[in-house]
Design an enzyme around this catalytic site. Structure first.
Site, short mmCIF file in Angstrom:
data_model
loop_
_atom_site.label_atom_id
_atom_site.label_comp_id
_atom_site.label_asym_id
_atom_site.label_seq_id
_atom_site.Cartn_x
_atom_site.Cartn_y
_atom_site.Cartn_z
N CYS B 102 0.89 -1.17 0.00
CA CYS B 102 0.00 0.00 0.00
C CYS B 102 0.92 1.21 0.00
O CYS B 102 1.52 1.53 1.03
CB CYS B 102 -0.91 0.00 1.23
SG CYS B 102 -1.84 1.55 1.41
N CYS B 105 -0.63 4.41 2.24
CA CYS B 105 -0.61 4.36 3.71
C CYS B 105 -0.08 3.00 4.11
O CYS B 105 1.11 2.74 3.94
CB CYS B 105 -1.98 4.70 4.31
SG CYS B 105 -3.43 4.21 3.35
N SER B 106 -0.95 2.12 4.61
CA SER B 106 -0.46 0.79 4.98
C SER B 106 -1.62 -0.20 5.00
O SER B 106 -1.70 -1.04 5.88
CB SER B 106 0.22 0.83 6.34
OG SER B 106 -0.66 1.37 7.29
#
Lengths: 80, 194, 89
Positions: B102, B105-106
């Site tokens: 990603c 972000c995560s």
């Protein structure tokens, strides 16, 4: 972030579980409760994190960015 | 998992406590609510869940088809109520390898993989996985044959991806639960071959 | 649903001063629609508290590394809301 150069090798052995310290867990919980209460949504939260000045953003750890994001949103919404 | 800060007071920890006090004073959260979040956190989230899905797909071709067609419905068959996102399972073959990231972000399927590892959230991984996946994989000790094509999936919306690794050679006689023990979390992200 | 699998699409060059889930590295690049993923509220609207947010189809769009970076044989698939995309004539 995607494609940027200069970050060096991936810290492949960094895998300490969800949190490195108790304060990180507290930040996680604060975000969860504030979102559940409807103070802000996930996109507002991401937007706030992206508003952190780039120098600070890059110097901060993952949960420090979360902390700054929450602080920004509380200021936006006039919560002392 | 928590409480590792010890008695040494970090400035950031004090800042978090101040924030918490402000939020509670404003009536936006209670101590109980905050504690509840942490108590329930990751209770059922574990890479064991993703591994079970993979092992079933290795042993049941019809399940594999259903899994690749509709990840949420197939996960539900095994008792995993994946909600809040669309689950898309991408299968490795002898000619192709999948890698998840990603960059914004995560984003990560926490319920099926457990809390995400620090490296997944690192700037280096987020920046480089889309640009030089072979170099990134080699840092994980993964060296794919030259002809294998790499597909990188950048989870930028509300789909969460899960890699279905190739079943390792020499596991023909193993039962499903034994197979599941071969599957690693990194294998489900694509930074390991299984 | 405006695009079908196999369609060539270009990621728009958008650079608003608010959150957008359009990674910089695909802006202006041409990719191929792999699949439609269903509909979702537009993050740009949700980030600004616009109610109700626009709801759009999200597509998995595959880009070739050689086009994104000038090098590489891999592909990168990115999930993009419909208004982030335009037709390639």
């Amino acid at each position: 972030m995607g494609g940027q150069s200069g970050f060096g090798p991936v810290p492949v052995t960094e895998d300490s579980g969800a949190f490195h310290a108790d304060w990180e867990a507290r930040v996680f919980a604060l975000n969860a409760v504030l979102r559940k209460r409807g103070l802000y949504n996930v996109d507002e939260f991401r937007d706030a994190i992206e508003r952190i000045p780039p120098g600070e953003y890059l110097a901060a750890s993952y949960f420090e960015r979360w902390l700054m994001g929450i602080e920004i949103l509380l200021a936006d919404k006039g919560i002392a | 998992m928590t409480g590792t800060a010890g008695h040494e007071e970090l400035p950031v920890a004090a800042r978090v406590r101040r924030l918490e006090e402000r939020v509670i004073a404003a009536g936006l959260a209670t101590d109980d609510e905050l504690d509840e979040v942490l108590a329930g956190l990751f209770a059922d989230a574990s890479p064991v869940n993703g591994a079970r899905i993979v092992a079933r797909a290795w042993t049941d071709p019809a399940f594999r088809e259903r899994l690749l067609a509709d990840g949420n419905a197939a996960a539900a068959e095994l008792g995993f109520a994946v909600s809040g996102y669309r689950l898309r399972v991408v299968a490795n073959t002898t000619q192709s390898h999948n890698l998840l990231v990603c960059t914004l972000c995560s984003c990560y399927p926490v319920s099926l993989l457990g809390p995400s590892p620090s490296w997944y959230k690192s700037f280096a991984y987020r920046a480089r996985a889309v640009r030089e996946p072979r170099a990134v994989l080699s840092e994980f000790g993964v060296r794919l044959p030259e002809g294998v094509e790499i597909s990188v999936w950048d989870a930028s919306a509300e789909t969460r991806y899960l890699v279905l690794p190739n079943r390792p050679a020499g596991t023909e006689g193993l039962a499903e639960d034994e197979l599941a023990r071969h599957v690693t979390r990194n294998g489900l992200i694509g930074t390991a071959t299984v | 649903m405006r695009f079908t699998p196999g369609a060539k699409v270009r990621a728009r060059v958008l650079d608003p001063d608010h959150h957008i889930r359009l990674p910089r590295y695909v802006r202006g690049q041409v990719g191929e629609v792999i699949e439609a993923e269903g509909e979702g509220p537009l993050p740009d609207d949700r980030a600004r508290g616009l109610m109700p947010p626009r709801v759009e189809t999200v597509y998995a769009v595959r880009f070739r590394a050689a086009e994104l970076w000038g090098t590489g044989t891999h592909s990168v698939t990115v999930d993009l809301w419909e208004s982030y995309l335009e037709e390639v004539p």
